[in-house]
Design a protein around this motif. Structure first.
Motif: not given
Length: 71
Positions: A51-71
């Motif tokens: 329902q919502s698109m995260p800001m890029l900084s938020t998406a990067l924070s989530i990817a970093e938390f899970f230790e995965v590449d965002l792309f």
């Protein structure tokens, strides 16, 4: 790029399902993941449901938390 144009390139439902799957696979609460990304639990819920698109900084924070590449 306008938000409507960005939505053409990003499948929000798929993106959200991937985040939810990572979180559930590690048996983590939405609260914990949201806290790590400095967002509210309700915002994370909207992201996970597509329902919502995260800001890029938020998406990067989530990817970093899970230790995965965002792309």
């Amino acid at each position: 790029m306008a938000l409507s144009k960005a939505r053409e390139f990003i499948d929000l439902v798929y993106f959200g399902k991937q985040i939810a799957a990572l979180r559930k696979g590690k048996r983590l609460s939405q609260w914990l993941v949201a806290k790590s990304a400095d967002i509210s639990q309700s915002v994370l819920g909207k992201i996970e449901s597509g329902q919502s698109m995260p800001m890029l900084s938020t998406a990067l924070s989530i990817a970093e938390f899970f230790e995965v590449d965002l792309f």
